[in-house]
Design a protein around this motif. Structure first.
Motif, mmCIF file in Angstrom:
data_model
loop_
_atom_site.group_PDB
_atom_site.id
_atom_site.type_symbol
_atom_site.label_atom_id
_atom_site.label_comp_id
_atom_site.label_asym_id
_atom_site.label_seq_id
_atom_site.Cartn_x
_atom_site.Cartn_y
_atom_site.Cartn_z
ATOM 1 N N PRO A 1 0.809 -1.222 0.000
ATOM 2 C CA PRO A 1 0.000 0.000 0.000
ATOM 3 C C PRO A 1 0.845 1.277 0.000
ATOM 4 O O PRO A 1 0.503 2.257 -0.657
ATOM 5 N N VAL A 2 1.948 1.266 0.746
ATOM 6 C CA VAL A 2 2.799 2.458 0.829
ATOM 7 C C VAL A 2 3.513 2.695 -0.493
ATOM 8 O O VAL A 2 3.590 3.824 -0.986
ATOM 9 N N LEU A 3 4.030 1.625 -1.100
ATOM 10 C CA LEU A 3 4.728 1.771 -2.381
ATOM 11 C C LEU A 3 3.769 2.229 -3.478
ATOM 12 O O LEU A 3 4.144 3.041 -4.336
ATOM 13 N N GLU A 4 2.539 1.738 -3.454
ATOM 14 C CA GLU A 4 1.542 2.179 -4.439
ATOM 15 C C GLU A 4 1.212 3.653 -4.264
ATOM 16 O O GLU A 4 1.061 4.390 -5.242
ATOM 17 N N LYS A 5 1.118 4.087 -2.999
ATOM 18 C CA LYS A 5 0.867 5.504 -2.721
ATOM 19 C C LYS A 5 2.005 6.370 -3.227
ATOM 20 O O LYS A 5 1.798 7.428 -3.827
ATOM 21 N N GLU A 6 3.228 5.925 -3.004
ATOM 22 C CA GLU A 6 4.388 6.692 -3.456
ATOM 23 C C GLU A 6 4.415 6.799 -4.977
ATOM 24 O O GLU A 6 4.690 7.869 -5.526
ATOM 25 N N ALA A 7 4.125 5.698 -5.651
ATOM 26 C CA ALA A 7 4.114 5.714 -7.112
ATOM 27 C C ALA A 7 3.058 6.676 -7.641
ATOM 28 O O ALA A 7 3.296 7.438 -8.595
ATOM 29 N N ALA A 8 1.886 6.649 -7.011
ATOM 30 C CA ALA A 8 0.819 7.572 -7.419
ATOM 31 C C ALA A 8 1.237 9.018 -7.181
ATOM 32 O O ALA A 8 0.960 9.902 -7.998
ATOM 33 N N GLY A 9 1.912 9.264 -6.058
ATOM 34 C CA GLY A 9 2.366 10.615 -5.751
ATOM 35 C C GLY A 9 3.305 11.170 -6.795
ATOM 36 O O GLY A 9 3.194 12.327 -7.212
ATOM 37 N N PHE A 10 4.246 10.348 -7.237
ATOM 38 C CA PHE A 10 5.173 10.792 -8.280
ATOM 39 C C PHE A 10 4.419 11.145 -9.558
ATOM 40 O O PHE A 10 4.689 12.168 -10.190
ATOM 41 N N GLN A 11 3.487 10.316 -9.927
ATOM 42 C CA GLN A 11 2.737 10.539 -11.161
ATOM 43 C C GLN A 11 1.887 11.798 -11.080
ATOM 44 O O GLN A 11 1.881 12.626 -12.004
ATOM 45 N N VAL A 12 1.172 11.967 -9.985
ATOM 46 C CA VAL A 12 0.252 13.090 -9.842
ATOM 47 C C VAL A 12 1.000 14.420 -9.759
ATOM 48 O O VAL A 12 0.680 15.376 -10.476
ATOM 49 N N LEU A 13 2.008 14.499 -8.905
ATOM 50 C CA LEU A 13 2.703 15.771 -8.736
ATOM 51 C C LEU A 13 3.520 16.133 -9.960
ATOM 52 O O LEU A 13 3.592 17.311 -10.349
ATOM 53 N N GLU A 14 4.134 15.152 -10.598
ATOM 54 C CA GLU A 14 4.844 15.436 -11.848
ATOM 55 C C GLU A 14 3.880 15.960 -12.903
ATOM 56 O O GLU A 14 4.179 16.918 -13.628
ATOM 57 N N GLY A 15 2.701 15.338 -12.986
ATOM 58 C CA GLY A 15 1.713 15.776 -13.972
ATOM 59 C C GLY A 15 1.237 17.193 -13.736
ATOM 60 O O GLY A 15 1.100 17.989 -14.681
ATOM 61 N N LEU A 16 0.970 17.539 -12.468
ATOM 62 C CA LEU A 16 0.526 18.897 -12.158
ATOM 63 C C LEU A 16 1.620 19.919 -12.447
ATOM 64 O O LEU A 16 1.364 20.984 -13.032
ATOM 65 N N LEU A 17 2.833 19.611 -12.025
ATOM 66 C CA LEU A 17 3.940 20.536 -12.270
ATOM 67 C C LEU A 17 4.186 20.709 -13.769
ATOM 68 O O LEU A 17 4.500 21.813 -14.233
ATOM 69 N N GLU A 18 4.044 19.643 -14.505
ATOM 70 C CA GLU A 18 4.277 19.712 -15.956
ATOM 71 C C GLU A 18 3.328 20.691 -16.631
ATOM 72 O O GLU A 18 3.759 21.602 -17.343
ATOM 73 N N VAL A 19 2.034 20.532 -16.409
ATOM 74 C CA VAL A 19 1.085 21.377 -17.132
ATOM 75 C C VAL A 19 1.138 22.830 -16.662
ATOM 76 O O VAL A 19 1.085 23.764 -17.480
#
Length: 448
Positions: free
Chosen positions: A357-375
């Motif tokens: 569960p923790v590793l899945e949360k971390e992976a999601a965090g990288f994806q979400v924050l990178e996506g927001l910062l990108e746009v």
């Protein structure tokens, strides 16, 4: 050498000008600090920010909010107990109207805010922001527009420094007293320094961004905190207690949560915490309790009580060295229970922090924050530095930003643009960050 009369100074300001405390009939300045934090929006948002585990439908694991409240509670105990010692050793503090409850209130308020600058998705959120500027094309294009020390802030995002910024900014209504703000600052240095002394705990990370060096310098002057080198300072002694409160809570509470979720066996928890509790541990009484939650609760309370006592004893032993700056270690690393805490840390890494569960949360965090910062960062860059590429999509994206971005190019410097953008993104809750990511990426529509 630092002195306690100056270190416990109660004035408050934006550090650009000198102000003194305004008397309050009912509350001390430090109690006012606590109240300001409790009623602030940034603190309230911690209720939907991950501590370790993704926020489940069941309510038995800790969020950043519950963790911060617990750290503050332990911090108050540490501060009051240490305060009794200081008042006996320095009678002049009582003559100045300082009580042990004031010292407890300083540590409690500083501890309450210790995670206030953390972005969504826990510590992986910090790494996600740093990695965006280090590795992503839309992040790296900003490098030539920033000074070296400004770029260091971007490529090594630090929640502690973000917290200092939030507490200092006038718009948040969190202009804390001098003593509380200094006790909060566990790492009194910026990201870029000439040489880091790895032996000093206070230089492990950094505690304020490059544009706030003058503000911390002013704070240090007001409290009599000496510099330990260029743009580095010794810790305020109460920062050691704030750090210890956090260390105690996450060691014990993360273990409790891991056991509650079935990641760590109860027998292992009992063995570890019994060794901290020592002679007060009563196996027969523990076994008389019916539920696992009851057993965990009594073990947690007794273990934290013992750790508080040991930490205060260590503070008393090294207090004079703190005033000279010669002591710079984590108090929980030198107490009798330190070996057990290290075992708990190793177990937590294996069984909890690397759980699915923790590793899945971390992976999601990288994806979400990178996506927001990108746009958002791409749209900002195009608007202010590459007008030929500024598209209708960029215009639409920027309308989602707060008002401070709607300013003329001459007003906003590149560093300030990025600082404001990171304020916006790091201040989001987990759920809001995920929701906004889905919308700007076209994965879901508003109202869908």
């Amino acid at each position: 050498m630092m002195n306690w009369e100056q270190l416990l100074r109660a004035g408050r300001s934006d550090l650009k000008k000198k102000t003194e405390a305004i008397p309050d009939q009912y509350r001390s300045e430090f109690e006012r600090d606590y109240d300001r934090i409790i009623f602030s929006a940034p603190f309230r948002n911690l209720q939907d920010k991950t501590q370790v585990f993704p926020l489940p439908e069941l309510d038995f694991v800790h969020t950043r909010l519950t963790h911060s409240l617990e750290v503050s509670s332990v911090g108050r105990s540490l501060g009051k107990s240490a305060g009794e010692f200081l008042l006996q050793k320095y009678p002049q503090l009582s003559e100045k109207g300082i009580g042990s409850s004031d010292i407890g209130a300083i540590v409690a308020a500083a501890a309450l805010t210790h995670d206030i600058g953390n972005p969504p998705f826990g510590h992986s959120g910090e790494d996600a922001i740093s990695d965006f500027f280090k590795f992503h094309p839309c992040g790296k294009i900003w490098k030539d527009h920033l000074q070296e020390e400004e770029w260091a802030d971007m490529t090594s995002f630090e929640g502690n420094a973000q917290g200092f910024r939030m507490l200092l900014e006038k718009d948040n209504g969190l202009q804390l007293s001098f003593a509380t703000l200094a006790a909060f600052t566990k790492y009194p240095r910026p990201a870029l320094i000439a040489q880091r002394d790895k032996a000093r705990r206070s230089q492990k990370k950094y505690g304020f961004f490059s544009d706030q060096i003058p503000h911390y310098k002013r704070l240090a002057e007001l409290l009599g905190i000496p510099s330990s080198g260029k743009n580095t300072w010794f810790r305020h002694p109460l920062a050691f207690l704030v750090e210890a409160a956090d260390d105690i809570c996450y060691s014990i509470i993360d273990l409790e949560d891991g056991c509650t979720l079935g990641l760590v066996q109860l027998e292992a928890v009992v063995d570890l915490l019994a060794r901290i509790i020592g002679e007060r541990f009563n196996e027969e009484k523990l076994n008389s309790l019916k539920s696992k939650s009851q057993k965990l609760a009594i073990l947690r309370a007794m273990a934290i009580g013992r750790l508080v006592d040991e930490t205060v004893a260590a503070f008393q032993k090294h207090e004079e060295e703190m005033l000279t700056g010669d002591f710079d270690q984590a108090l929980t690393d030198i107490i009798p229970s330190a070996p057990v805490l290290e075992e708990i840390s190793q177990l937590s890494v294996q069984k909890i922090y690397r759980s699915q569960p923790v590793l899945e949360k971390e992976a999601a965090g990288f994806q979400v924050l990178e996506g927001l910062l990108e746009v958002f960062s791409k749209a900002l860059f195009n608007k202010y530095f590459d007008a030929a590429q500024f598209s209708g999509k960029d215009k639409s994206i920027l309308r989602l930003l707060p008002e401070e971005f709607q300013l003329d190019k001459e007003v906003l410097m590149p560093y300030l643009l990025l600082r404001n953008l990171i304020d916006f993104i790091s201040g989001m809750t987990d759920k809001y960050a995920l929701s906004l990511y889905r919308k700007v990426k076209g994965i879901s529509l508003p109202g869908a």
